[in-house]
Design a protein around this motif. Structure first.
Motif, PDB file in Angstrom:
ATOM      1  N   VAL A 122     -19.421  42.248   1.856  1.00  0.00           N
ATOM      2  CA  VAL A 122     -20.636  42.586   1.110  1.00  0.00           C
ATOM      3  C   VAL A 122     -20.478  43.974   0.488  1.00  0.00           C
ATOM      4  N   PHE A 123     -20.583  44.048  -0.821  1.00  0.00           N
ATOM      5  CA  PHE A 123     -20.548  45.335  -1.529  1.00  0.00           C
ATOM      6  C   PHE A 123     -21.951  45.608  -2.074  1.00  0.00           C
ATOM      7  N   TYR A 124     -22.526  46.747  -1.701  1.00  0.00           N
ATOM      8  CA  TYR A 124     -23.911  47.048  -2.107  1.00  0.00           C
ATOM      9  C   TYR A 124     -23.985  47.774  -3.449  1.00  0.00           C
ATOM     10  N   SER A 125     -25.033  47.486  -4.192  1.00  0.00           N
ATOM     11  CA  SER A 125     -25.428  48.343  -5.317  1.00  0.00           C
ATOM     12  C   SER A 125     -26.957  48.296  -5.385  1.00  0.00           C
ATOM     13  N   ASP A 126     -27.547  48.507  -6.564  1.00  0.00           N
ATOM     14  CA  ASP A 126     -29.002  48.682  -6.518  1.00  0.00           C
ATOM     15  C   ASP A 126     -29.819  47.884  -7.526  1.00  0.00           C
ATOM     16  N   LYS A 328      -5.170  51.269  -4.620  1.00  0.00           N
ATOM     17  CA  LYS A 328      -5.853  49.983  -4.774  1.00  0.00           C
ATOM     18  C   LYS A 328      -7.345  50.054  -4.421  1.00  0.00           C
ATOM     19  N   THR A 329      -7.814  51.247  -4.145  1.00  0.00           N
ATOM     20  CA  THR A 329      -9.232  51.432  -3.797  1.00  0.00           C
ATOM     21  C   THR A 329     -10.131  50.892  -4.910  1.00  0.00           C
ATOM     22  N   PHE A 330     -11.265  50.327  -4.527  1.00  0.00           N
ATOM     23  CA  PHE A 330     -12.255  49.928  -5.528  1.00  0.00           C
ATOM     24  C   PHE A 330     -13.113  51.157  -5.824  1.00  0.00           C
ATOM     25  N   PHE A 331     -12.809  51.835  -6.916  1.00  0.00           N
ATOM     26  CA  PHE A 331     -13.515  53.071  -7.253  1.00  0.00           C
ATOM     27  C   PHE A 331     -14.811  52.731  -7.979  1.00  0.00           C
ATOM     28  N   HIS A 332     -15.796  52.363  -7.210  1.00  0.00           N
ATOM     29  CA  HIS A 332     -17.089  52.010  -7.781  1.00  0.00           C
ATOM     30  C   HIS A 332     -18.158  52.331  -6.740  1.00  0.00           C
ATOM     31  N   GLY A 333     -19.282  52.861  -7.201  1.00  0.00           N
ATOM     32  CA  GLY A 333     -20.380  53.142  -6.271  1.00  0.00           C
ATOM     33  C   GLY A 333     -21.525  53.783  -7.012  1.00  0.00           C
ATOM     34  N   HIS A 334     -22.733  53.637  -6.484  1.00  0.00           N
ATOM     35  CA  HIS A 334     -23.924  54.210  -7.123  1.00  0.00           C
ATOM     36  C   HIS A 334     -24.625  55.120  -6.114  1.00  0.00           C
ATOM     37  N   SER A 335     -25.342  56.084  -6.631  1.00  0.00           N
ATOM     38  CA  SER A 335     -26.026  57.045  -5.746  1.00  0.00           C
ATOM     39  C   SER A 335     -26.826  56.330  -4.661  1.00  0.00           C
ATOM     40  N   PHE A 336     -27.508  55.256  -5.068  1.00  0.00           N
ATOM     41  CA  PHE A 336     -28.416  54.588  -4.119  1.00  0.00           C
ATOM     42  C   PHE A 336     -27.804  53.344  -3.470  1.00  0.00           C
ATOM     43  N   THR A 337     -26.460  53.255  -3.508  1.00  0.00           N
ATOM     44  CA  THR A 337     -25.768  52.155  -2.837  1.00  0.00           C
ATOM     45  C   THR A 337     -26.241  52.025  -1.390  1.00  0.00           C
ATOM     46  N   GLY A 338     -26.644  50.832  -1.013  1.00  0.00           N
ATOM     47  CA  GLY A 338     -26.983  50.560   0.391  1.00  0.00           C
ATOM     48  C   GLY A 338     -28.161  51.377   0.897  1.00  0.00           C
TER      49      GLY A 338
END
Ligand code: PLP
Length: 465
Positions: A122-126, A328-338
């Motif tokens: 599970v990968f979180y975003s908003d 190979k890191t998934f370089f993705h994320g948002h301030s309000f992730t999770g």
């Protein structure tokens, strides 16, 4: 005729006017031609409870679109409120990279157990658009990292809608929203959608004909281009913003087979359909299909807090799992992730699904909706056609001449007129062009359904005769 039920107004007329004046002066609303509001007000909502919204004058409206397809258990459910307060007492927002928290962990475990088989991470975003961006980038990067960098294009359907960010718009098929931005978008392959409105009847053979019409060009594309295709993104069973287009389960089943055969990711965008709206917890269940990637948002938190997830298989996850130096890191994320408060709300919502047996309970509402649409006389109106339903979603199209499918001229703005008149009947209807639809919250009762459909008929008769 005004058929409003009222609660006591929370503000004086002067206060209401002042706020609406400031609304015009400072706010730019989404999907809204603001000029329309030069001499007309937005409805100012001050309170919400169950299926109802109340404006500042105390007038009551049915939330027949579940507050943009999000709300599930009604507004103001006590368990949701309690979950928010409890989480706020413990801690509020924290970063989800390098730190973790129980609501995020527990929700991920529950989602893996609830979603179709094979989705393990599970990968979180908003929001829904970011869930889609994550899915596209995940699929793209996967193929880069398994030695197939040329598999870098996506297939999407005519009339599809996956959000408003540029990646999501690149796989969007609604001209009105998407055409203008073409110079900014990445290229993909657009394929026909299996629109059940084209079916002669609802027999499996009729559905198969519609599915095959859409599948034939797709088969050809995959035979020639699969080496360049990373994934196919679809809204399973129900394409919402494109006009409440309902699609057959057999199409989804065949799509799954084709994706497996051609090594292409099947990306199910269940941002709108997830969590029971179509009568099953996930729309993929109608076809008994497991996608490789699944996007969820909206009803994930019962429509109360912004949160989204992109789930994927272990096979996809494993292609990113390596020593840091391999990059190979998934370089993705948002301030309000999770966001922990949103995760706590999502957990509370899943508890309510269980404790109140929501999926079982709503079957009587789904049945009542079918019955009301059948018996209310809608089909006999000379301007209504294509009455359709899947679970708590129902739609029909308005025409100048329904029998011959002659559309109203766009400048009549029939949908907009119905939206306005809906307020007079205590309904929040938000047509898509000339398509009128309901997207009901799961807490809707069979009695609500009858009342909503009767009120809608009165609106139609007043606008169209
Ligand atoms: C199927 C689908 N995907 C994605 C989105 C985008 O979600 P959001 O508006 O939260 O960005 C929507 C929004 O309606 C949707 O219906």
């Amino acid at each position: 005729m005004k058929t409003h039920m009222r609660k006591q107004a929370l503000r004086s007329p002067e206060q209401i006017n002042e706020l609406l004046q400031k609304d015009r002066q400072y706010v730019w609303h989404p999907f809204t031609q603001m000029k329309d509001y030069e001499d007309r007000n937005h409805v100012l909502i001050d309170r919400a409870e169950g299926i109802f919204l109340y404006d500042a004058d105390g007038r009551q409206y049915y939330d027949t679109v579940s507050s943009w397809w999000c709300n599930v258990h009604g507004h103001g459910h006590p368990k949701i409120k309690e979950a928010i307060m409890q989480q706020l007492h413990a801690f509020d927002h924290i970063m989800f990279s390098g730190l973790t928290h129980a609501p995020g962990i527990e929700l991920a475990e529950r989602l893996v157990n609830l979603t179709p088989e094979g989705l393990q991470k599970v990968f979180y975003s908003d929001n829904g658009s970011t869930a889609v961006e994550v899915a596209l980038k995940m699929s793209f990067q996967y193929w880069q990292q398994v030695g197939k960098p040329e598999k870098n294009k996506f297939v999407y359907l005519d009339g599809s809608y996956h959000g408003d960010t540029l990646g999501a718009v690149s796989v969007g098929g609604v001209e009105q929203y998407h055409a203008l931005f073409k110079p900014l978008l990445f290229h993909g392959y657009r394929m026909p959608a299996p629109d059940l409105r084209q079916a002669k009847g609802r027999s499996p053979a009729d559905e198969l004909i519609v599915a095959e019409l859409a599948l034939a060009p797709l088969r050809e594309l995959l035979a020639n281009e699969a080496d360049h295709i990373a994934g196919i993104i679809v809204e399973p069973m129900l394409m919402g913003a494109g006009g409440m287009i309902m699609t057959p389960a057999c199409y989804l089943q065949e799509l799954r087979k084709l994706c497996t055969a051609h090594r292409v990711h099947l990306i199910a965008d269940e941002v709108a359909t997830g969590f029971g709206r179509t009568g099953k917890l996930f729309a993929c269940e109608h076809a008994d299909v497991s996608p490789d990637i699944m996007c969820l948002s909206k009803a994930l938190t019962a429509g109360i807090m912004p949160l989204a997830t992109t789930l994927c298989t272990n096979e996809i996850y494993d292609a990113f799992y390596d020593d840091y130096a391999t990059q190979k890191t998934f370089f993705h994320g948002h301030s309000f992730t999770g966001n922990p408060v949103a995760c706590a709300v999502a957990l509370a919502s899943l508890d309510i699904f269980q404790e109140e047996a929501v999926l079982d309970r709503m079957q009587s509402t789904i049945h009542a909706l079918a019955e009301a649409l059948h018996s209310c006389g809608l089909a006999e109106l000379p301007y209504a056609a294509n009455i359709r339903q899947l679970g708590l979603v129902a739609a029909f199209d308005l025409y100048q001449d329904a029998k011959n499918r002659i559309a109203f001229s766009a400048d009549r703005r029939i949908g907009a007129a119905i939206y306005e008149e809906g307020f007079e009947e205590g309904l929040i209807l938000r047509p898509l062009g000339d398509t009128i639809y309901y997207w009901l919250p799961h807490c809707t009762t069979p009695e609500d359904v009858k009342d909503i459909v009767n009120r809608t008929l009165r609106v139609l008769r007043r606008i169209l005769g």
